[in-house]
Design a protein around this motif. Sequence first.
Motif, short mmCIF file in Angstrom:
data_model
loop_
_atom_site.label_atom_id
_atom_site.label_comp_id
_atom_site.label_asym_id
_atom_site.label_seq_id
_atom_site.Cartn_x
_atom_site.Cartn_y
_atom_site.Cartn_z
N LEU A 1 13.78 12.51 0.99
CA LEU A 1 12.37 12.37 1.56
C LEU A 1 12.27 11.32 2.36
CD1 LEU A 1 9.52 13.47 0.50
CD2 LEU A 1 9.53 11.56 -0.75
N PRO A 2 12.69 11.33 3.77
CA PRO A 2 12.60 10.53 4.71
C PRO A 2 11.17 10.15 5.13
CG PRO A 2 13.24 12.41 5.82
CD PRO A 2 13.06 12.60 4.62
N LEU A 3 10.87 8.86 5.31
CA LEU A 3 9.60 8.47 5.51
C LEU A 3 9.24 7.94 6.94
CD1 LEU A 3 9.24 6.35 2.19
CD2 LEU A 3 8.67 8.95 2.47
N LEU A 4 8.63 8.58 7.80
CA LEU A 4 8.52 8.34 9.17
C LEU A 4 7.00 8.00 9.17
CD1 LEU A 4 10.57 10.90 8.88
CD2 LEU A 4 10.63 10.93 11.31
N PRO B 1 24.99 21.97 -2.49
CA PRO B 1 24.45 23.43 -2.28
C PRO B 1 22.90 23.41 -2.37
CG PRO B 1 26.20 23.26 -4.13
CD PRO B 1 25.83 21.95 -3.54
N GLY B 2 22.32 23.98 -1.41
CA GLY B 2 20.87 23.98 -1.22
C GLY B 2 20.21 22.98 -0.82
N ALA B 3 20.93 21.90 -0.34
CA ALA B 3 20.24 20.49 -0.08
C ALA B 3 19.31 20.71 1.24
CB ALA B 3 21.49 19.65 0.53
N PHE B 4 18.17 19.97 1.00
CA PHE B 4 17.28 20.12 2.01
C PHE B 4 16.35 18.70 1.88
CE2 PHE B 4 15.14 20.87 -1.90
CZ PHE B 4 13.80 20.48 -1.94
N LEU B 5 15.58 18.42 3.21
CA LEU B 5 14.75 17.25 3.04
C LEU B 5 13.33 17.85 3.45
CD1 LEU B 5 14.21 16.65 6.30
CD2 LEU B 5 16.52 15.72 5.99
N VAL B 6 12.45 16.86 2.96
CA VAL B 6 10.94 16.89 3.34
C VAL B 6 10.41 15.73 4.14
CG1 VAL B 6 8.45 17.37 2.69
CG2 VAL B 6 10.47 18.51 1.41
N PRO B 7 10.31 15.60 5.55
CA PRO B 7 10.01 14.39 5.91
C PRO B 7 8.48 14.01 5.84
CG PRO B 7 10.83 16.04 7.72
CD PRO B 7 10.73 16.91 6.47
N VAL B 8 8.06 12.97 5.86
CA VAL B 8 6.62 12.63 5.69
C VAL B 8 6.58 11.57 6.67
CG1 VAL B 8 5.29 11.06 4.28
CG2 VAL B 8 7.01 12.30 3.07
N THR B 9 5.46 11.95 7.52
CA THR B 9 5.18 11.58 8.81
C THR B 9 3.86 10.69 8.96
OG1 THR B 9 3.90 13.54 9.56
CG2 THR B 9 6.34 13.19 10.22
N ASP B 10 3.16 10.86 7.69
CA ASP B 10 1.75 9.98 7.53
C ASP B 10 1.77 9.63 6.10
OD1 ASP B 10 -1.53 10.08 7.19
OD2 ASP B 10 -1.12 9.37 9.15
N ILE B 11 1.17 8.57 5.96
CA ILE B 11 0.87 8.04 4.54
C ILE B 11 -0.05 9.17 3.64
CG2 ILE B 11 -1.19 6.55 4.64
CD1 ILE B 11 0.50 4.75 2.89
N SER B 12 -0.86 9.81 4.35
CA SER B 12 -1.70 10.85 3.77
C SER B 12 -0.97 12.02 3.20
CB SER B 12 -2.90 10.96 4.71
OG SER B 12 -2.25 12.05 5.60
N GLU B 13 0.23 12.27 3.62
CA GLU B 13 1.09 13.34 3.11
C GLU B 13 2.00 13.01 1.98
OE1 GLU B 13 3.52 14.10 6.58
OE2 GLU B 13 1.82 14.64 7.83
N PHE B 14 2.08 11.75 1.56
CA PHE B 14 2.84 11.66 0.37
C PHE B 14 2.67 12.50 -0.93
CE2 PHE B 14 3.96 6.85 1.50
CZ PHE B 14 5.26 7.11 1.13
N HIS C 1 0.86 -1.43 0.02
CA HIS C 1 -0.03 -0.06 -0.06
C HIS C 1 0.90 1.35 -0.17
CE1 HIS C 1 -3.15 2.73 0.68
NE2 HIS C 1 -3.00 2.83 1.89
N GLU C 2 2.04 1.27 0.95
CA GLU C 2 2.85 2.26 0.93
C GLU C 2 3.29 2.57 -0.43
OE1 GLU C 2 4.08 2.27 5.45
OE2 GLU C 2 5.42 1.22 4.05
N GLN C 3 3.85 1.60 -1.29
CA GLN C 3 4.43 1.49 -2.51
C GLN C 3 3.46 2.25 -3.31
OE1 GLN C 3 7.30 -1.29 -4.38
NE2 GLN C 3 7.34 -2.21 -2.47
N GLU C 4 2.19 1.65 -3.34
CA GLU C 4 1.10 2.31 -4.23
C GLU C 4 0.92 3.69 -4.09
OE1 GLU C 4 -1.98 -0.24 -3.33
OE2 GLU C 4 -1.64 -1.86 -4.68
N VAL C 5 0.70 4.07 -3.03
CA VAL C 5 0.63 5.71 -2.62
C VAL C 5 1.95 6.51 -3.16
CG1 VAL C 5 0.29 7.22 -0.76
CG2 VAL C 5 -1.08 4.90 -0.73
#
Length: 267
Positions: A177-180, A205-218, A45-49
Amino acid sequence: MRPAIAALAALALCLPPATAAAQERDFVDLELVLAVDVSRSMDLHEQEVQRAGYVAAFRHPQVLEAITGGSHGRIAVLYLEWAGAALQEVIVPWSLVEGRASAEAFAARLEAAPLRDATRTSISGGLAFAARRFEESGVFGLRRVIDVSGDGPNNMGAPVDVVRDELVEQGITINGLPLLLGRPGGFLDIELLDLYYEDCVIGGPGAFLVPVTDISEFGTAIRRKLILEIAGAPAAVVPAAVRPAQAERPPVDCLIGERLWRSWMDN
């Protein structure tokens, strides 16, 4: 002037503009590799989302606006999946995206590809494989970026921070994109995966990340991250979800995944 010589002279006068035009067509604003984790800790399911999030992003008007709003109005993008140290596969090869039709073609090809999974987690192997793909892009990007997702630490292959540093020296930026997703729970899961990605995975240069804490946020997270990468404006994003009380925190152990794996094998 003899007719043959005159013809050659006329041809020579025409060559520089034509060559310049050809070179101009070879330039893009961004060469982007999307390196996506398909290790077995990601359930179906996570892969599909996750897949649906990338497909939807390339169909979204804001992403198209970011692509066409650049200096050259186009990017080159490749989508690959990774797991263990020798388990990487290109799912959609280098594609030039410069408008709605080409973005839809990329999204459709990705949407049609079957899902897959594999064992272990080698972020370092995924990054090294992704970096080699730039040699095959056939274009000249103003920036080269690897966008890597994952739901656990490196536990196989070369140390991830060593590979990260090598790629940064080559001028490649690595965003995360770390998946929490409700973890830790398994024997290889760690707390604060976003901090691990900040200290051990992202760079350049300019590296950043966007954490995902819930599957609905994907979907939202993927779209937001792509827009920032394409626009080249990640400075507006806090590098990681660092809590204020942890401002003076010690650095994360970049070998924690390898240590957890050895501990599990020993026991």
